[in-house]
Motif scaffolding. Structure first.
Motif, PDB file in Angstrom:
ATOM      1  N   HIS A  46     -44.492  46.329  24.689  1.00 30.07           N
ATOM      2  CA  HIS A  46     -43.914  46.986  23.759  1.00 30.07           C
ATOM      3  C   HIS A  46     -43.133  46.291  22.689  1.00 30.07           C
ATOM      4  CE1 HIS A  46     -41.299  44.137  26.423  1.00 30.07           C
ATOM      5  NE2 HIS A  46     -39.964  44.210  25.336  1.00 30.07           N
ATOM      6  N   ASP A  48     -39.760  45.110  20.683  1.00 26.47           N
ATOM      7  CA  ASP A  48     -38.495  44.446  20.948  1.00 26.47           C
ATOM      8  C   ASP A  48     -37.937  45.461  19.397  1.00 26.47           C
ATOM      9  OD1 ASP A  48     -38.776  43.435  23.141  1.00 26.47           O
ATOM     10  OD2 ASP A  48     -38.453  40.793  21.930  1.00 26.47           O
ATOM     11  N   HIS A 111     -46.111  42.929  23.175  1.00 33.42           N
ATOM     12  CA  HIS A 111     -45.809  41.743  24.429  1.00 33.42           C
ATOM     13  C   HIS A 111     -45.775  42.240  25.593  1.00 33.42           C
ATOM     14  CE1 HIS A 111     -41.522  42.089  22.684  1.00 33.42           C
ATOM     15  NE2 HIS A 111     -41.417  41.515  24.324  1.00 33.42           N
ATOM     16  N   PHE A 127     -31.176  39.142  22.474  1.00 33.88           N
ATOM     17  CA  PHE A 127     -32.156  40.311  21.309  1.00 33.88           C
ATOM     18  C   PHE A 127     -30.469  40.059  20.591  1.00 33.88           C
ATOM     19  CE2 PHE A 127     -33.129  41.620  25.662  1.00 33.88           C
ATOM     20  CZ  PHE A 127     -34.052  41.743  25.100  1.00 33.88           C
TER      21      PHE A 127
HETATM   22 FE   FE2 Z   1     -39.825  42.078  25.228  1.00 33.84          FE
END
Ligand code: FE2
Ligand code: AKG
Length: 181
Positions: A46, A48, A111, A127
């Motif tokens: 995926h 982020d 990643h 995040f």
């Molecule tokens: Fe991630």
């Protein structure tokens, strides 16, 4: 963020930068040992969703990033490369929101992560992302220069509710929602 955007020739005031990274979220990932690591899903591939991710690593290894284009004598496009495992190191990911506002100049890092058959592993990503109601679109000065926008405007909440959190991880598919042909 400021430096990355200035590097593209785009200047944003502090309030605009703050709006892009205001929301902070922390994951605490634990990957138990696995007798067959090659069969392990772990965290599936995926990218982020926010602006930038700061990822605290332990020294075990198991974070892989997909190579976007051939790098001479290093790796070929599409290969998975393991990020060197340095205990306490911070890995910085470019995320989907930064790809959108930079009109594709920065590409979010695809990643995946797991661990080995002998050691469990922990990671703590932080995040940074926009508040849910913030509208995300390529910066006008970059669109003017590039001649076209690569992404349409999306409300951040719509982007992640319709894509990221409603589907299993599947590479960078969630970005297709905003992509213009
Ligand atoms: Fe991630
Ligand atoms: O465990 C890792 O190194 C990466 C975890 C990850 O990609 C995530 O939580 O979004």
């Amino acid at each position: 963020m400021e430096v990355l955007l200035e590097n593209l020739g785009a200047k944003l005031d502090n309030a605009k930068i703050d709006a892009l990274i205001r929301l902070k979220m922390v994951n605490m990932n634990f990957y138990p040992t696995c007798p067959n690591p090659e069969l392990m899903v772990g965290v599936g591939h995926h990218s982020d969703l926010g602006a930038l991710t700061v990822l605290l690593q332990d020294g075990i290894g198991g974070l892989y990033v997909k190579v976007e284009e051939d790098i001479e004598n290093v790796a070929k496009k599409g290969e998975w490369v393991e990020i060197p495992s340095i205990d306490g190191a911070l890995v910085i990911n470019v995320d989907d929101t930064l790809q959108m506002i930079s009109n594709g100049k920065y590409e979010s890092a695809e990643h995946r992560a797991g661990t080995t058959s002998t050691k469990s592993r922990e990671s703590i990503p932080l995040f940074t992302m926009p508040m849910p109601t913030v509208r995300i679109e390529p910066l006008p000065q970059l669109v003017d220069r590039d001649g076209r926008a690569q992404f349409r405007e999306v409300v951040f909440k719509g982007y992640y509710m319709n894509n990221f959190f409603s589907n299993a991880h599947d590479g960078k598919k969630s970005l297709h929602f905003a992509q213009l042909d």
